[in-house]
Design a protein around this motif. Sequence first.
Motif, PDB file in Angstrom:
ATOM      1  N   ARG A 293      38.093  51.886  36.014  1.00  0.00           N
ATOM      2  CA  ARG A 293      36.957  51.206  35.378  1.00  0.00           C
ATOM      3  C   ARG A 293      36.648  49.963  36.212  1.00  0.00           C
ATOM      4  O   ARG A 293      37.516  49.443  36.901  1.00  0.00           O
ATOM      5  CB  ARG A 293      37.343  50.700  33.979  1.00  0.00           C
ATOM      6  CG  ARG A 293      37.833  51.755  33.008  1.00  0.00           C
ATOM      7  CD  ARG A 293      36.640  52.395  32.324  1.00  0.00           C
ATOM      8  NE  ARG A 293      37.044  53.293  31.264  1.00  0.00           N
ATOM      9  CZ  ARG A 293      37.373  54.579  31.457  1.00  0.00           C
ATOM     10  NH1 ARG A 293      37.401  55.073  32.689  1.00  0.00           N
ATOM     11  NH2 ARG A 293      37.674  55.351  30.442  1.00  0.00           N
ATOM     12  N   TRP A 294      35.408  49.534  36.111  1.00  0.00           N
ATOM     13  CA  TRP A 294      35.124  48.204  36.647  1.00  0.00           C
ATOM     14  C   TRP A 294      34.122  47.507  35.775  1.00  0.00           C
ATOM     15  O   TRP A 294      33.389  48.153  35.015  1.00  0.00           O
ATOM     16  CB  TRP A 294      34.677  48.259  38.105  1.00  0.00           C
ATOM     17  CG  TRP A 294      33.234  48.578  38.371  1.00  0.00           C
ATOM     18  CD1 TRP A 294      32.214  47.695  38.475  1.00  0.00           C
ATOM     19  CD2 TRP A 294      32.673  49.878  38.589  1.00  0.00           C
ATOM     20  NE1 TRP A 294      31.054  48.340  38.755  1.00  0.00           N
ATOM     21  CE2 TRP A 294      31.298  49.682  38.838  1.00  0.00           C
ATOM     22  CE3 TRP A 294      33.191  51.172  38.603  1.00  0.00           C
ATOM     23  CZ2 TRP A 294      30.422  50.727  39.102  1.00  0.00           C
ATOM     24  CZ3 TRP A 294      32.317  52.228  38.862  1.00  0.00           C
ATOM     25  CH2 TRP A 294      30.961  52.011  39.103  1.00  0.00           C
ATOM     26  N   VAL A 295      34.106  46.168  35.829  1.00  0.00           N
ATOM     27  CA  VAL A 295      33.183  45.372  35.029  1.00  0.00           C
ATOM     28  C   VAL A 295      32.426  44.436  35.976  1.00  0.00           C
ATOM     29  O   VAL A 295      33.033  43.682  36.728  1.00  0.00           O
ATOM     30  CB  VAL A 295      33.929  44.531  33.965  1.00  0.00           C
ATOM     31  CG1 VAL A 295      32.930  43.759  33.110  1.00  0.00           C
ATOM     32  CG2 VAL A 295      34.812  45.414  33.100  1.00  0.00           C
ATOM     33  N   ASP A 296      31.098  44.548  35.932  1.00  0.00           N
ATOM     34  CA  ASP A 296      30.244  43.624  36.681  1.00  0.00           C
ATOM     35  C   ASP A 296      30.007  42.401  35.812  1.00  0.00           C
ATOM     36  O   ASP A 296      29.657  42.536  34.636  1.00  0.00           O
ATOM     37  CB  ASP A 296      28.885  44.269  36.984  1.00  0.00           C
ATOM     38  CG  ASP A 296      29.008  45.346  38.040  1.00  0.00           C
ATOM     39  OD1 ASP A 296      29.727  45.113  39.033  1.00  0.00           O
ATOM     40  OD2 ASP A 296      28.381  46.416  37.876  1.00  0.00           O
ATOM     41  N   LEU A 297      30.215  41.222  36.396  1.00  0.00           N
ATOM     42  CA  LEU A 297      30.049  39.975  35.648  1.00  0.00           C
ATOM     43  C   LEU A 297      29.036  39.092  36.359  1.00  0.00           C
ATOM     44  O   LEU A 297      29.200  38.778  37.542  1.00  0.00           O
ATOM     45  CB  LEU A 297      31.394  39.246  35.554  1.00  0.00           C
ATOM     46  CG  LEU A 297      32.510  40.024  34.834  1.00  0.00           C
ATOM     47  CD1 LEU A 297      33.874  39.524  35.272  1.00  0.00           C
ATOM     48  CD2 LEU A 297      32.335  39.915  33.330  1.00  0.00           C
ATOM     49  N   ASP A 298      27.971  38.751  35.658  1.00  0.00           N
ATOM     50  CA  ASP A 298      26.979  37.822  36.222  1.00  0.00           C
ATOM     51  C   ASP A 298      27.103  36.501  35.497  1.00  0.00           C
ATOM     52  O   ASP A 298      26.898  36.422  34.282  1.00  0.00           O
ATOM     53  CB  ASP A 298      25.565  38.389  36.050  1.00  0.00           C
ATOM     54  CG  ASP A 298      25.321  39.537  36.997  1.00  0.00           C
ATOM     55  OD1 ASP A 298      25.492  39.330  38.210  1.00  0.00           O
ATOM     56  OD2 ASP A 298      24.997  40.644  36.523  1.00  0.00           O
ATOM     57  N   TYR A 299      27.472  35.459  36.243  1.00  0.00           N
ATOM     58  CA  TYR A 299      27.666  34.133  35.652  1.00  0.00           C
ATOM     59  C   TYR A 299      26.420  33.278  35.844  1.00  0.00           C
ATOM     60  O   TYR A 299      25.792  33.316  36.904  1.00  0.00           O
ATOM     61  CB  TYR A 299      28.837  33.419  36.326  1.00  0.00           C
ATOM     62  CG  TYR A 299      30.145  34.184  36.299  1.00  0.00           C
ATOM     63  CD1 TYR A 299      30.763  34.475  35.087  1.00  0.00           C
ATOM     64  CD2 TYR A 299      30.777  34.563  37.476  1.00  0.00           C
ATOM     65  CE1 TYR A 299      31.971  35.153  35.053  1.00  0.00           C
ATOM     66  CE2 TYR A 299      31.990  35.235  37.463  1.00  0.00           C
ATOM     67  CZ  TYR A 299      32.581  35.533  36.244  1.00  0.00           C
ATOM     68  OH  TYR A 299      33.767  36.201  36.213  1.00  0.00           O
ATOM     69  N   SER A 300      26.074  32.518  34.814  1.00  0.00           N
ATOM     70  CA  SER A 300      25.011  31.517  34.952  1.00  0.00           C
ATOM     71  C   SER A 300      25.550  30.195  34.438  1.00  0.00           C
ATOM     72  O   SER A 300      25.926  30.096  33.269  1.00  0.00           O
ATOM     73  CB  SER A 300      23.779  31.895  34.123  1.00  0.00           C
ATOM     74  OG  SER A 300      23.309  33.145  34.530  1.00  0.00           O
ATOM     75  N   GLY A 314      30.798  38.128  39.689  1.00  0.00           N
ATOM     76  CA  GLY A 314      32.229  38.418  39.719  1.00  0.00           C
ATOM     77  C   GLY A 314      32.471  39.866  39.355  1.00  0.00           C
ATOM     78  O   GLY A 314      31.583  40.554  38.834  1.00  0.00           O
ATOM     79  N   ILE A 315      33.669  40.341  39.645  1.00  0.00           N
ATOM     80  CA  ILE A 315      33.984  41.734  39.322  1.00  0.00           C
ATOM     81  C   ILE A 315      35.473  41.842  38.994  1.00  0.00           C
ATOM     82  O   ILE A 315      36.293  41.107  39.580  1.00  0.00           O
ATOM     83  CB  ILE A 315      33.583  42.679  40.488  1.00  0.00           C
ATOM     84  CG1 ILE A 315      33.711  44.149  40.057  1.00  0.00           C
ATOM     85  CG2 ILE A 315      34.432  42.407  41.723  1.00  0.00           C
ATOM     86  CD1 ILE A 315      33.109  45.125  41.065  1.00  0.00           C
ATOM     87  N   VAL A 316      35.832  42.680  38.015  1.00  0.00           N
ATOM     88  CA  VAL A 316      37.233  43.089  37.841  1.00  0.00           C
ATOM     89  C   VAL A 316      37.217  44.608  37.950  1.00  0.00           C
ATOM     90  O   VAL A 316      36.311  45.270  37.432  1.00  0.00           O
ATOM     91  CB  VAL A 316      37.842  42.625  36.489  1.00  0.00           C
ATOM     92  CG1 VAL A 316      38.055  41.132  36.490  1.00  0.00           C
ATOM     93  CG2 VAL A 316      36.990  43.045  35.316  1.00  0.00           C
ATOM     94  N   GLU A 317      38.175  45.148  38.657  1.00  0.00           N
ATOM     95  CA  GLU A 317      38.166  46.589  38.881  1.00  0.00           C
ATOM     96  C   GLU A 317      39.582  47.073  39.128  1.00  0.00           C
ATOM     97  O   GLU A 317      40.419  46.350  39.685  1.00  0.00           O
ATOM     98  CB  GLU A 317      37.275  46.928  40.093  1.00  0.00           C
ATOM     99  CG  GLU A 317      37.671  46.172  41.349  1.00  0.00           C
ATOM    100  CD  GLU A 317      36.673  46.324  42.497  1.00  0.00           C
ATOM    101  OE1 GLU A 317      35.977  47.348  42.526  1.00  0.00           O
ATOM    102  OE2 GLU A 317      36.630  45.436  43.349  1.00  0.00           O
TER     103      GLU A 317
END
Lengths: 416, 221
Positions: A293-300, A314-317
């Motif tokens: 699995r992976w999670v796309d993370l967009d930070y503002s 950012g990403i966790v995978e």
Amino acid sequence: MTARAVSCPNCGGTLEVRAAGYSVNLACRYCGSLLDVSRPEVALIEAHRRAMQGLFLPLGTRGTLFDVEWEAIGALRRKAGLYTWDEYLLFNPYAGYRWLVLSDGAWQFGTMLLDLPDGDDDTVAWRGARYTRDGTAEKTRTTAVVGEFYWRVREGDTVDALSFERGDTVLSREGGGGEVNWTQLIPVSGDTITEAFGRVSREPRRRAPRAFKIAEPEREADDLPAMLGLACAALVLLLLVMVFVSGPVERASGTVAAPFGSTREGVKIGTISVRRPWQFVKVTADAGDFDNRWVDLDYSLVDRTTGQSIDAYGIVEHYSGRDSDGSWTEGSRSGTTLLGKVPRGTYDLYVDAAAHAWPSDPPPDTSGWSLAETITVSINVETGALPWGNWWTAAVLLFLFPGTVIWQRLRNRHWP
Amino acid sequence: MTDCPSCGAPLPVRSAAMPYATCANCQSLVMREGLAAQDMGKVAVLPVDVSPIQLGTTLHVEDMVLQVVGRVRWGWTDGSWNEWLLEGGDGVERWLGEAMGAFMLTAARPDLLDRPMLHGFAAGGEIAVGTRLDIEGVSLVAIDCKEAQCLGSEGDLPFPTLSGRTMTSIDFRGPNREAVSLQRDDRGASAWLGYYSALGALMPRNLRAVDGWTIPRELAQ
């Protein structure tokens, strides 16, 4: 004497006209000025201060391609939209002109067509074969020019370009100034180019390397400890400066449940204040146990007073599997994103998160009642972070030269 | 064989039909009239070029041997080109135009001037780029129109090539390399029909050895 020697009326540099009698235009290799060499007297068309830099094939380089020896006599840098590429003009007095196009690291060999393709803007026929349009019509602009050409070329020229494809072969149509030209382009491998033109460098006018002073070992022995000491001192100093500059630490944390097949938007993680004129801000993401699995993370990072946002990704995978070499794992369930130069102010951190499965997302739930699977990611944001990447880069650069000297010396032991 | 009336150097006759010759020794333009030779003035020295063609080069095209006997170099605002006069022994005037590394072989076709469209050109009118001309089932398009000046000459030639001579030249190109060239100068208009070609396809022999370059094997003989 075949090449005609002329001097640049702008900078005085001595230039050769390699295709004398054919060439109309010559862009000075030293200053980039455009000269008219179509007549016995050389005239300055346009003065320039800067020649084109970074040619892969230095002008005057010769090589044999398709059994014909060619000399690179001119080069153009061209641009369409955001794309930039180089075109080299090749010349042989018995075979005429050809083109070598270097785009995105790939080479094409171009021949101007004397028998013109027939058709419309979508398909054309040429030598009994059909070619279909590739892409849309684009304005191609010449952004730099050096060397000689058989037509009047200048920086800023634009043409309308359209290409047609059949397999690997491209027919390129360029129109402008009441004239239409067709060129056939075929791919050439980088190895073929290297074989033909030798190992050519990106910086043809590199200065001669300074000789290593191997003949003076005592002097090196004196210098080396000082050099190493200086490098260590510089690194320690750099670390102190980094800690001082990084300033006070403030933290905030929260979690976000990332859904599959959609994006959870605008989850507020917390508020931090940057108290120095600017600081680094570090965002860390940690997810629980998951696999493939992976999670796309967009930070503002949104400034409370101005509403302006600093965005980062950012990403966790994590992936695992088993193949002929045994089992493997790849990726990391945590990830760090460093935001540089965040100005003084109070910020809210928001995150958009979307989870994906590998090799494909799970099918959407058809029952509509069961809760969709999510991946929970804890997000931690803190000011006063240290840019360790920069520090390590500095360390490598500082030790590069003393390291080279040590390596040279070790190697020279084998060459008494 | 006559001698140059200006410097006395021998003037080889490459084409008996041509009334003008350029003395290679002193650049005099010599007009031949029977056995007499008259000095018409100096022509410009040809600028340096790396053309593979020279006086004496032969082309082997359609069972004919065409020998290069003269050259005129023309200049226009954006460049210059060579026109090489060819002698085939059949009384037809042929030229090999050389520009941008490509060649155009044409033969005189005075009958084309009977076409109404070309009457206007012969009378001094213009033909716009893009104009179509249909000849023998082929549709050709005017691709450029130039005002050219004579920059120099060598060998035997059908007209005087003193500097200041100018002409208007219009090139038409067809879908399969067909070429038509129209020219107009103070002698009147002329029409030329032929085709564009790479040098190798003309099976040239006795090419000029260009310093620093090897003549490709298939062209060397």
